[in-house]
Design a protein around this motif. Sequence first.
Motif, PDB file in Angstrom:
ATOM      1  N   GLU A 176      -2.534   7.297  -6.129  1.00 40.56           N
ATOM      2  CA  GLU A 176      -3.888   6.811  -5.923  1.00 40.56           C
ATOM      3  C   GLU A 176      -4.285   5.988  -7.143  1.00 40.56           C
ATOM      4  OE1 GLU A 176      -6.825   9.772  -5.220  1.00 40.56           O
ATOM      5  OE2 GLU A 176      -8.286   8.303  -4.533  1.00 40.56           O
ATOM      6  N   ASP A 225      -7.660   3.341  -7.802  1.00 40.47           N
ATOM      7  CA  ASP A 225      -8.699   2.461  -7.278  1.00 40.47           C
ATOM      8  C   ASP A 225      -9.232   1.525  -8.360  1.00 40.47           C
ATOM      9  OD1 ASP A 225      -9.607   4.758  -8.265  1.00 40.47           O
ATOM     10  OD2 ASP A 225     -11.032   5.242  -6.717  1.00 40.47           O
ATOM     11  N   ALA A 274      -5.602  -1.688  -1.417  1.00 42.16           N
ATOM     12  CA  ALA A 274      -6.215  -0.413  -1.054  1.00 42.16           C
ATOM     13  C   ALA A 274      -6.108   0.497  -2.267  1.00 42.16           C
ATOM     14  CB  ALA A 274      -5.486   0.195   0.134  1.00 42.16           C
ATOM     15  N   ASP A 275      -6.710   1.702  -2.155  1.00 40.32           N
ATOM     16  CA  ASP A 275      -6.616   2.592  -3.307  1.00 40.32           C
ATOM     17  C   ASP A 275      -5.272   3.307  -3.352  1.00 40.32           C
ATOM     18  OD1 ASP A 275      -7.142   4.083  -1.129  1.00 40.32           O
ATOM     19  OD2 ASP A 275      -8.705   5.317  -2.043  1.00 40.32           O
ATOM     20  N   ARG A 276      -4.410   2.971  -2.398  1.00 41.29           N
ATOM     21  CA  ARG A 276      -3.074   3.545  -2.411  1.00 41.29           C
ATOM     22  C   ARG A 276      -2.110   2.470  -2.878  1.00 41.29           C
ATOM     23  NH1 ARG A 276      -0.536   7.484   1.731  1.00 41.29           N
ATOM     24  NH2 ARG A 276       1.675   7.141   1.455  1.00 41.29           N
ATOM     25  N   VAL A 310      10.095   4.840  -2.096  1.00 38.09           N
ATOM     26  CA  VAL A 310       8.701   4.551  -2.406  1.00 38.09           C
ATOM     27  C   VAL A 310       8.005   5.857  -2.728  1.00 38.09           C
ATOM     28  CG1 VAL A 310       6.609   3.395  -1.662  1.00 38.09           C
ATOM     29  CG2 VAL A 310       8.780   2.751  -0.655  1.00 38.09           C
ATOM     30  N   ILE A 311       7.304   5.895  -3.842  1.00 42.00           N
ATOM     31  CA  ILE A 311       6.447   7.044  -4.135  1.00 42.00           C
ATOM     32  C   ILE A 311       5.048   6.496  -4.356  1.00 42.00           C
ATOM     33  CG2 ILE A 311       5.963   8.933  -5.710  1.00 42.00           C
ATOM     34  CD1 ILE A 311       8.963   9.161  -6.156  1.00 42.00           C
ATOM     35  N   PRO A 312       4.106   6.892  -3.526  1.00 41.89           N
ATOM     36  CA  PRO A 312       2.748   6.350  -3.646  1.00 41.89           C
ATOM     37  C   PRO A 312       1.928   7.073  -4.699  1.00 41.89           C
ATOM     38  CG  PRO A 312       2.944   7.694  -1.685  1.00 41.89           C
ATOM     39  CD  PRO A 312       4.244   7.795  -2.398  1.00 41.89           C
ATOM     40  N   VAL A 355       0.833  -1.207   0.000  1.00 41.80           N
ATOM     41  CA  VAL A 355       0.000   0.000   0.000  1.00 41.80           C
ATOM     42  C   VAL A 355       0.868   1.258   0.000  1.00 41.80           C
ATOM     43  CG1 VAL A 355      -2.006  -1.043   1.059  1.00 41.80           C
ATOM     44  CG2 VAL A 355      -0.230  -0.097   2.511  1.00 41.80           C
ATOM     45  N   ALA A 356       2.122   1.111  -0.271  1.00 38.30           N
ATOM     46  CA  ALA A 356       3.042   2.240  -0.380  1.00 38.30           C
ATOM     47  C   ALA A 356       3.027   3.122   0.859  1.00 38.30           C
ATOM     48  CB  ALA A 356       2.731   3.067  -1.629  1.00 38.30           C
ATOM     49  N   CYS A 357       3.055   2.463   2.020  1.00 35.72           N
ATOM     50  CA  CYS A 357       3.028   3.237   3.261  1.00 35.72           C
ATOM     51  C   CYS A 357       4.387   3.826   3.578  1.00 35.72           C
ATOM     52  CB  CYS A 357       2.562   2.365   4.408  1.00 35.72           C
ATOM     53  SG  CYS A 357       3.725   1.057   4.809  1.00 35.72           S
ATOM     54  N   GLU A 358       5.397   3.377   2.889  1.00 35.71           N
ATOM     55  CA  GLU A 358       6.759   3.894   3.041  1.00 35.71           C
ATOM     56  C   GLU A 358       7.405   3.536   4.365  1.00 35.71           C
ATOM     57  OE1 GLU A 358       7.564   7.843   1.767  1.00 35.71           O
ATOM     58  OE2 GLU A 358       5.811   7.954   0.505  1.00 35.71           O
TER      59      GLU A 358
END
Lengths: 832, 420, 190
Positions: free
Chosen positions: C89, C91, C97-99, C85-87, C69-72
């Motif tokens: 959006e 969906d 998740a949408d991330r 990591v670069i998140p 989910v690219a929470c970093e």
Amino acid sequence: MVTVKINGKEITVEDNTLILDAARDAGYEIPTFCYQADLMGIGSCRMCLVEIEGQKKLQPSCVTPVLHGMSINTDSGTVQTARAGVLEFLLANHAMDCPVCDKGGECELQDMVHKHGPHKGRHAEPKFKFHDKDYVLSPVIIKNSNRCVQCMKCVRVCREVVGQNVLGALGRGDHQEPTSFFRAFMNCEMDGNCIEVCPVGCFMRLPYRYKSRPWDLKSSDTICPYCATGCRMVIEERAGTLMRAKAQLGVGLNSETLCARGRFGQDFVNNPERINQPLVRRYGKLEPVTWEEAISHIKENLTALDGDKIGGIASPRLTNEELYLFQKLMREVLGSPNIDSSSRFSPDAVEGFVAATGMGEGGVSVYDCMEADTVLIIGTHLSDENPVIDYIVRRISASRRMNVIIASPRAMKLDSSANIVLRHNVASENAVLTSLVIGLNEGKLADTLKGMHEAQLDANLKASGVSADLISTVVNRLAASSSIAIIAGTDFLRYPEGISGLGLLKDLLKSRGKKVTVMPVLDRANQRGAWEMGVHPGFGPGYSETRKGLGTEGMLDAAMKGELEALYVVGSDVASMYPGDDFARTALSKVGFLIVQDMFMTETARQAHVVLPGAAHAEKDGTYTNQEGRAQVIKKLLTAPGRAKQDINIIRAIGESFDRSFGPKHFALVLDEIRKEVPSYADVSLSFNNKRNTDNKLDNRGALVKAAAAPAVKVKSFNPASVETSGARFILTTGNHLFHSGRSSMKSETLLGLLKGAVVEISEEDAASLGLKSGEKVRVKGANFEAQMTLLTKKGTKSGVAFIAENFDDAPVNRYFRRGGGIPRVDIIKTI
Amino acid sequence: MEKVLLKNLGKPGSHTLANYVASGGYKAFSTALKMKPDNIIQMVKDSGLRGRGGAGFSTGLKWSFIPKDPTLQKYLCCNADEGEPGTFKDRGIIDHDPHLLIEGMAISCYAIGASKSYIYIRGEFVFGAERLQEAIDEAYANGYLGKNIQGSGFDLDMYVHRGFGAYICGEETALLESIEGYRAQPRKKPPFPALAGLYGKPTVINNVETLSCIPAIVEKGPEWFSKMGPVKSPGPKIYCVSGHVKKPGLYELPMGTTARDIIYNHCGGMLRDGKPLKAFIPGGVSAPLLMPADLDTPLDFDSLAAKGTMLGSGAVIVMDTSTCMVKTAYIINRFFSHESCGKCTPCRDGTPWLTRILKRIEHGEGRPGDLELLDGVCDNIFGRTFCPLGDGAVMALRGALKNFREEFQYHIDHKRCMVS
Amino acid sequence: MSRKGFDLFDLIKKVLFTDFVKGLTVTLGYNISKSITMRYPDEEKWIPYRRFRGLHTLNRDENGRELCVACELCSKACPTGCITVIPEENDSGRGIADRVAKVWTVNLVRCLFCGYCEDACPTRALRLGREYELACADYSCTLMSRDQLLVPQPVPESIPGGYVVKSKLERTPQGIKVTVDLSKFKKRSI
């Protein structure tokens, strides 16, 4: 004063101090969610429970005032269990999607659970879910109610500070959800203060969505570059891209509030259209060159010129140091007195306004103004032009209940907080002020007022269109107040006739022994700084005497006659801001050598012979002086794109090409020189005062500039503004839009998302009589210009007034005006 | 005993002004208008009347907190938001004897100097609200309300304000918020409503039954009143008896009648033979329940408080041995979690949690350790909520847990009910 | 032992080369014992235990959605700062998740395979797998991106490891490649 014991430590505090504030003063931290100093306390989150000796139950410290002899324990075992219990409840229905949540890493709930929380969860039941997917509340807000902790700060800030009242709570109990009316898409001010106060990831910025983590961001504490309120904010970047701007609680005069422009409009810095290399016109085309080539080209073309035939216009968005160096370059190196900082206002009007508002007498804090018994707001649409001042007036007037009197032709949001609203005609500030002066005078004529009598009162009342009853009510309130604050806006510069009235009223009230504070409100970040640095044809740094030169108008006149051989424009877009259809454009084309230094390819830059890429506020260091006269620091965060340079370095490089010893070589050294040369800036420092004053007023009076030594400005009288006599129905007035300020906001993607095309605003009644509805496309037809735009109706605006903001590219409002002509009239026709 | 509050109940046309006046109505109001307001307050103080809404605060004392400044606008609010399950006494008065309430309110307004009064009536009482409005219109038409009442120079306006079905509106400050048009959520105290209540003005909030006692006190004197029932909480009391008894209903008895007397004497005993009394709730569902051993406790404020429970609204709920205590606790808790206003965290998030656990136990999905969890959650709610709603929910559950713990344990261990 | 006198025992030892044989026992023992070297990569390859920390792998859930989910948090936990990591959006159902991660790269030159990133991962998306053939002749393999890491590694999580399998070395124009046959393995202790 009462004495209480907090954790065994005896302290003495004012009566009615909240336990929370007392404990924080004593150095004990009490965690809170719903408490915010500027908002009404509701005591709902129960995080701040403390133990009071002799009371059976724990008490919420954020709503309980101290009583004499109280013995309070803020950290006992019971209190700690209670905190952990409350956090456990909050987590029981919390979405727990921290890895996805944008707030993760700077979330108050995370921090508190980490510090106080139950480190083991007991809740193993299914959770209640408000919705599955985040929903968009406005073009800048996205919401996830599953993360809500129901502190209601968003609702309260919307009601008590912003005054928009678009947020409320749906449902009851654990189904309670603070949101808009049935989650409808909101049409509000989009200032995002609800985002800022939200302690968790419930209200989130849409432009910043899933872009970064707080620990990736590098930040810099700076000042907003839009209006002259001078809001403190923190801008943050990741990998060279500006990510967001946010305000800090309890810091700066704005505390946690910002307006839409400040919070979402900073992304113009990232715009790919930025000029990133110097350009020189060769064979009719602008071609990229190196800096050395550009500077030597400028030197070649300026060397042989007579100083009087060179002009300089600098934008009031530059820092004090840059402006100081600019006028030094013009006056001392190039020998030109022709310097101006505005393409909209005449130098005479500026001089009169500076004198009438007493800018030479030193800074005036907005919070000092709010201490007055009566606050008169005139000549400005405060809610649109300086929204944060609007918030301050609303918040303080709700608790202090001073008289707030607003005089404006257009309805504004702040009207609801005003005791009296004077809806006067466009450009009749003078008539309003003069009627007040006559009313206050009661026969005891001061010298300046001799010859004024009842007949003149009638004439003034007629000119202003305000009823005698209202004027007499205002007069009574003014007469009954011992201190009066006048907040005077940029309409005095547009229609300078009002300046003499302002001066008269101020002098009269002062002669009555009242305390009068006048605060100017301006619409460009460093407008006051530009004047105080002497970027004006009439006075030098610190309003000192200097050789008089030409203002923008004079320079363009000279250019038209072919007498202006060179013009150096820094950051100003004369071609699209100067009133008059094609006049500025033609005049600029006749300038022998036009140097434009800007961030973007403006109308003016397209006509230039040399274009120099400048830097945005986020890319430079320096100081801004806001409208109050508060000199504040801006700090560099990013480097300018490509080969673009900080404006101060460009100005210095040009100066150095003429004189090797030109200018101090660093902005801090320039500030040192300013401190020496401009006595009122002697105390300006490069560090922020981060402390909240003890009276909780968020005020940093130390940063206010001192009085100038001998201001060479005087109040002038001006001819009344004439209105065009064409048969058109509406009088056109202009100013800044809520979402736009000047031209740089038109380069911000987010702000353009809020509003792109031009809008014209008229009163509801007028629209009804024309058979028009809000949101319809109309044609606005003036004597010399016609454009299509969207109609917006506003309840309470004076009938016959049309407003078009000066910012839009598709309907440049300056083209409706005629140079030297009166206030234009327009017709509004439905587009078929 | 001579009935005071329910004297007109059951008489045909008892709600009309004519019948009310015929039975001696509005005499007390006329008497009161000739008295000094302070004397009326003193009279009510002497009578020892205590608020019948639940808290049992001395009514006279409450009135005496109102500032005496005659220029200040003051309000009287009648709390007719009768939402406590098991309670239906106010409804009886409003439906059948609205003029008794109006007279009581008029006297109270005169005593405290209020010229405006509100009756905040529960939204579900559609009939009651209509009948009350009719009665008020009648009273206006006959000069018992309005300007310069009976030539005394006293003005009084009375409004009926209908709620929208929230139990929390029975909390006095939430009631004020609701009248002002805000969300019904309790306000912080202090300031108490006596100083800054409705629209920030001094306000008295009294229950319907309390106000209905006033005409009798004025008419018959405080001594008569204070002689009825125990010394510390005298007067008549309407007991609303429901549950497993032969004759449930409203019983007006002197304060301090024992539960045994009410259940076996007045209500005709338990409903079914062979199913003896298991427990009873003495004062609405937020009061902890009592066991058959406590049958001889007099039902008044102080005796019940000594037993760790409360008189509350006087709603006696009788349960026989066929009642499942887990289910009872679940239903009561579900009510509280549904009615939680959402303002403070412990009540908003704690009561639904309790309900979820109870629901699981009731449906045979209990886990070992659930009872300790219930205790733990109760501890975290009790005493930390904004208003007494959360405390009420916890007290009710704690009462059941204390007395019937083995029944809960049986549910968890055997995944089924102990009684059925 | 005495120098004087005849020692029959000594003589027998000399005749039978006992010392010589004794000296050779270790050598000879190894000669007949199992070999501890591997014919890697031509014939054999060691499959490490599950606890082994090799090349990073990004997992998907049973529906094929990315677990990341690219929470970093991995990049935050990394002591060398080698994970970027670069998140973004999204969906469309690409992730749980949408991330999702727009960019997920690890710099293997800097990585010290401490496994903190694996511990930090809240969704168990990131694991340090059992791939250890990380050498290459240029810089191409030092920066591994999301797309490369999302490809399942040849040794799946289900295999316990700790044994040697049959392998084959192939020389392709892209470089050498070791293919393994996981079905044939022999237990070996090293």
